[in-house]
Design a protein around this motif. Structure first.
Motif, PDB file in Angstrom:
ATOM      1  N   SER A 110      -8.651   0.239  -8.774  1.00  0.00           N
ATOM      2  CA  SER A 110      -8.996  -1.010  -8.104  1.00  0.00           C
ATOM      3  C   SER A 110      -9.041  -0.773  -6.597  1.00  0.00           C
ATOM      4  O   SER A 110      -8.703   0.311  -6.109  1.00  0.00           O
ATOM      5  CB  SER A 110      -7.960  -2.081  -8.436  1.00  0.00           C
ATOM      6  OG  SER A 110      -6.692  -1.725  -7.901  1.00  0.00           O
ATOM      7  N   SER A 111      -9.441  -1.792  -5.854  1.00  0.00           N
ATOM      8  CA  SER A 111      -9.515  -1.640  -4.400  1.00  0.00           C
ATOM      9  C   SER A 111      -8.129  -1.391  -3.802  1.00  0.00           C
ATOM     10  O   SER A 111      -7.975  -0.570  -2.889  1.00  0.00           O
ATOM     11  CB  SER A 111     -10.143  -2.891  -3.777  1.00  0.00           C
ATOM     12  OG  SER A 111      -9.404  -4.052  -4.129  1.00  0.00           O
ATOM     13  N   ASP A 112      -7.121  -2.088  -4.318  1.00  0.00           N
ATOM     14  CA  ASP A 112      -5.758  -1.873  -3.827  1.00  0.00           C
ATOM     15  C   ASP A 112      -5.274  -0.461  -4.157  1.00  0.00           C
ATOM     16  O   ASP A 112      -4.662   0.216  -3.320  1.00  0.00           O
ATOM     17  CB  ASP A 112      -4.799  -2.898  -4.435  1.00  0.00           C
ATOM     18  CG  ASP A 112      -5.042  -4.303  -3.899  1.00  0.00           C
ATOM     19  OD1 ASP A 112      -5.642  -4.415  -2.810  1.00  0.00           O
ATOM     20  OD2 ASP A 112      -4.636  -5.270  -4.566  1.00  0.00           O
ATOM     21  N   GLU A 113      -5.546  -0.027  -5.377  1.00  0.00           N
ATOM     22  CA  GLU A 113      -5.130   1.313  -5.785  1.00  0.00           C
ATOM     23  C   GLU A 113      -5.862   2.378  -4.980  1.00  0.00           C
ATOM     24  O   GLU A 113      -5.278   3.414  -4.642  1.00  0.00           O
ATOM     25  CB  GLU A 113      -5.381   1.503  -7.281  1.00  0.00           C
ATOM     26  CG  GLU A 113      -4.427   0.701  -8.158  1.00  0.00           C
ATOM     27  CD  GLU A 113      -4.802   0.752  -9.627  1.00  0.00           C
ATOM     28  OE1 GLU A 113      -3.901   0.619 -10.472  1.00  0.00           O
ATOM     29  OE2 GLU A 113      -6.009   0.907  -9.924  1.00  0.00           O
ATOM     30  N   SER A 114      -7.122   2.125  -4.651  1.00  0.00           N
ATOM     31  CA  SER A 114      -7.882   3.081  -3.837  1.00  0.00           C
ATOM     32  C   SER A 114      -7.242   3.249  -2.465  1.00  0.00           C
ATOM     33  O   SER A 114      -7.173   4.358  -1.922  1.00  0.00           O
ATOM     34  CB  SER A 114      -9.330   2.610  -3.684  1.00  0.00           C
ATOM     35  OG  SER A 114      -9.980   2.556  -4.940  1.00  0.00           O
ATOM     36  N   GLY A 115      -6.759   2.140  -1.912  1.00  0.00           N
ATOM     37  CA  GLY A 115      -6.077   2.216  -0.621  1.00  0.00           C
ATOM     38  C   GLY A 115      -4.811   3.050  -0.700  1.00  0.00           C
ATOM     39  O   GLY A 115      -4.543   3.879   0.182  1.00  0.00           O
TER      40      GLY A 115
END
Length: 214
Positions: A158-163
């Protein structure tokens, strides 16, 4: 201090590093270990995710909110990867830096280099920068392999996990850079590459074993 000369030295150092057999050998081992760690992490994550989904099916959708906090995270894959490559990652950094200056002293190329219109601090800074770029290159390749394995296995962060994955990459890069910095410092102090390597390994294992215990 001339930026252009520093960049030229850094570019030359990076080019020599990525073509050196010693670096390529350590890099290959590092990437293999990183890939194995990532794959093991993916398998563990997949199993944990399957168990989580089975639990939801058994208990019912009404308790999803109470179980959400135990949902497995893709970040566990990278934590497992970090565990497997931690030691070899530091060795990679040391392998890049232990003979940067001492090696030049041994073959007397440092005197020849300093005979040109370039200062000693420019040489050290340029070589240090080239080594840092080399370490960053190695970490980027390892992270790319892990992400590729993750996508091949059907898991999309997800976008959070990518960060958080980017943060993991940055922290890992800094860890590798610490090993490199130790080796570079020993290379400046020692008059022989063998001594620089020995000093760097002693300092690294001291810091990694004694300091955390304190």
């Amino acid at each position: 201090m001339e930026i252009r000369r520093i960049c030229t030295i850094a570019e030359k150092e990076f080019s020599e590093n990525i073509r050196g057999r010693r670096f390529l050998l350590v890099l290959a081992l590092f990437l293999i270990i990183a890939a194995i760690g990532a794959w093991q992490g993916i398998q563990d994550y997949t199993d944990a995710l399957d168990r989580y989904m089975q639990t939801l099916q058994v208990t019912g959708i009404g308790v999803v909110s109470s179980l959400a906090h135990v949902r497995p995270s893709i970040l566990d894959v990278f934590m497992r990867m970090g565990e497997t490559m931690s030691i070899l990652g530091a060795v990679l950094g040391i392998a890049v830096g232990f003979d940067l200056i001492s090696g030049e002293k041994e073959d007397h190329s440092l005197k020849m280099l300093l005979s040109h219109p370039v200062y000693r601090d420019e040489v050290i800074t340029g070589k240090a920068l080239g080594g840092i770029v080399t370490v960053a290159f190695a970490m980027a390749v390892a992270l790319g392999i892990a992400l590729a394995l993750l996508l091949i296995s059907g898991h999309v962060p997800s976008s959070d996990e990518s960060g958080f994955i980017l943060i993991f990459g940055l922290v890992s890069f800094l860890y590798l850079t610490c090993g490199y910095a130790i080796a570079l410092a020993m290379s400046v102090v020692a008059d022989r590459s063998g001594k620089a390597l020995l000093y760097a390994l002693v300092v690294f294992f001291f810091l990694s074993s004694v300091v955390p215990a304190a």
